[in-house]
Design a protein around this motif. Structure first.
Motif, PDB file in Angstrom:
ATOM      1  N   LYS A  39      -0.022  24.280  20.598  1.00  0.00           N
ATOM      2  CA  LYS A  39      -0.399  22.997  20.690  1.00  0.00           C
ATOM      3  C   LYS A  39      -1.463  22.740  21.622  1.00  0.00           C
ATOM      4  CE  LYS A  39      -0.008  20.225  18.124  1.00  0.00           C
ATOM      5  NZ  LYS A  39      -0.627  20.068  16.913  1.00  0.00           N
ATOM      6  N   LYS A  62      -8.167  23.098  23.407  1.00  0.00           N
ATOM      7  CA  LYS A  62      -7.752  21.864  23.580  1.00  0.00           C
ATOM      8  C   LYS A  62      -8.422  20.795  22.490  1.00  0.00           C
ATOM      9  CE  LYS A  62      -5.161  21.314  27.767  1.00  0.00           C
ATOM     10  NZ  LYS A  62      -4.249  20.413  27.349  1.00  0.00           N
ATOM     11  N   ASN A  65      -6.569  20.333  19.203  1.00  0.00           N
ATOM     12  CA  ASN A  65      -5.321  19.642  19.174  1.00  0.00           C
ATOM     13  C   ASN A  65      -5.665  17.978  19.458  1.00  0.00           C
ATOM     14  OD1 ASN A  65      -2.678  19.227  19.324  1.00  0.00           O
ATOM     15  ND2 ASN A  65      -2.663  19.033  21.448  1.00  0.00           N
ATOM     16  N   GLN A 111      -4.590  21.134  11.973  1.00  0.00           N
ATOM     17  CA  GLN A 111      -3.324  22.096  12.547  1.00  0.00           C
ATOM     18  C   GLN A 111      -2.962  23.316  11.892  1.00  0.00           C
ATOM     19  OE1 GLN A 111       0.124  19.352  13.951  1.00  0.00           O
ATOM     20  NE2 GLN A 111       0.892  20.126  12.126  1.00  0.00           N
ATOM     21  N   GLU A 114      -5.261  25.673  13.976  1.00  0.00           N
ATOM     22  CA  GLU A 114      -4.550  25.844  15.248  1.00  0.00           C
ATOM     23  C   GLU A 114      -3.361  26.999  15.312  1.00  0.00           C
ATOM     24  OE1 GLU A 114      -3.600  22.211  17.923  1.00  0.00           O
ATOM     25  OE2 GLU A 114      -1.982  22.586  16.588  1.00  0.00           O
ATOM     26  N   ASP A 271      -0.781  16.174  25.689  1.00  0.00           N
ATOM     27  CA  ASP A 271      -1.720  16.751  25.946  1.00  0.00           C
ATOM     28  C   ASP A 271      -2.513  16.391  27.379  1.00  0.00           C
ATOM     29  OD1 ASP A 271      -3.842  18.970  25.351  1.00  0.00           O
ATOM     30  OD2 ASP A 271      -5.099  17.658  24.405  1.00  0.00           O
TER      31      ASP A 271
END
Length: 285
Positions: A39, A62, A65, A111, A114, A271
């Protein structure tokens, strides 16, 4: 165990799935766990990078995310809002759900990207010097990857479900093209949550009731159960073509959408809280 020059990787597993990686080096050892790395809230320090380069790397990993969270929030909001509108707007509900399913699928695809690129089972992740996104890969030992693949399949089934609702006419058509994909999509969501739980349950840094990660997984589990109940009672009666339990289906769909919105919002909370540790260009392990 794999070698990286002066560095060695040691894997901790649940069955065949990797949940922890120990990076042994001449200055000691660091441990990385699957979900926080996936994440982008716990950063793997790429080897031989300056603090400025590390800052650029963190911003890059980042960013995806951020968009996963935002797109899931929008999709969940669109699935939730019809439950608070009067029946006079019912003609627009299917269009709203259709738009929501597109946002869900977009978020699920990001996702998956990711999970492919932030995979702790991939030794290259520990020595990369730039943020380069791989779009297709097979990561069978990564629970986050399996969770993302199954979730993406579930969102695609909901795309079918929502689009078919605009066109299906007879009860048989509705049950085949609307109810069945909705049921299968909900099962995929539940299976995705099971993989997500397996990914974190041995992570000692994630505390029950106290960690954002724990709440994210469990809120999504509750939301998936609500979607499953909604789908189960939303089949069409062959005699009339009406939904078997419309109020129950709508209520659980609204509740499930609210859970998914909270889960996506907590992704941003998680986050942002972690980003505060990265102030002034300082990389914090």
């Amino acid at each position: 165990m794999n070698g990286l020059g002066e560095h060695r990787l040691e894997y901790e597993t649940v069955g065949p799935f990797v949940t922890h990686v120990w990076l042994h080096h001449r200055h000691g050892s660091d441990v990385y766990t699957a979900r926080p790395v996936r994440k982008g809230v716990r950063w793997i320090r790429p080897m031989m990078l300056s603090k400025e380069e590390q800052a650029k790397y963190v911003v890059c990993v980042k960013r995806i995310n951020y968009w996963v969270a935002v797109l899931f929030m929008v999709g969940a909001f669109l699935f939730t809002i019809p439950g608070f509108l009067s029946d006079s707007y019912s003609a627009y509900f299917d269009i709203i759900f259709c738009c929501g399913s597109i946002f869900f699928t977009s978020a699920a695809y990001l996702q998956l990207i990711e999970s492919i690129n932030k995979d702790i089972t991939n030794p290259e992740l520990f020595r990369t010097q730039r943020c380069h996104w791989i779009r297709i890969a097979w990561r069978p030992k990564n629970l986050g990857y399996l969770s993302s693949v199954v979730q993406l399949l579930g969102t695609l089934l909901f795309n079918v479900n929502c689009v078919a609702a605009l066109f299906a006419v007879t009860p048989v058509e509705k049950n085949i093209s609307i109810w069945l994909p909705g049921m299968l999509g909900s099962i995929c969501f539940l299976l995705s949550c099971a993989f997500a739980w397996l990914e974190i349950y041995r992570d000692r840094s994630i505390k029950a009731f106290r960690s954002e990660e724990w709440w994210i997984v469990w809120v999504n589990i509750v939301g998936s159960i609500a979607f499953q109940i909604s789908s189960a009672v939303a089949f069409y009666l062959p005699q009339t073509g009406d939904v078997f339990a419309p109020e129950m289906a709508s209520g659980y769909l609204t509740f499930g959408g609210g859970c998914f919105f909270i889960g996506a919002f907590l992704l941003r909370v998680e986050d942002v809280a972690d980003t505060r540790k990265f102030i002034g260009g300082e990389f914090v392990q």
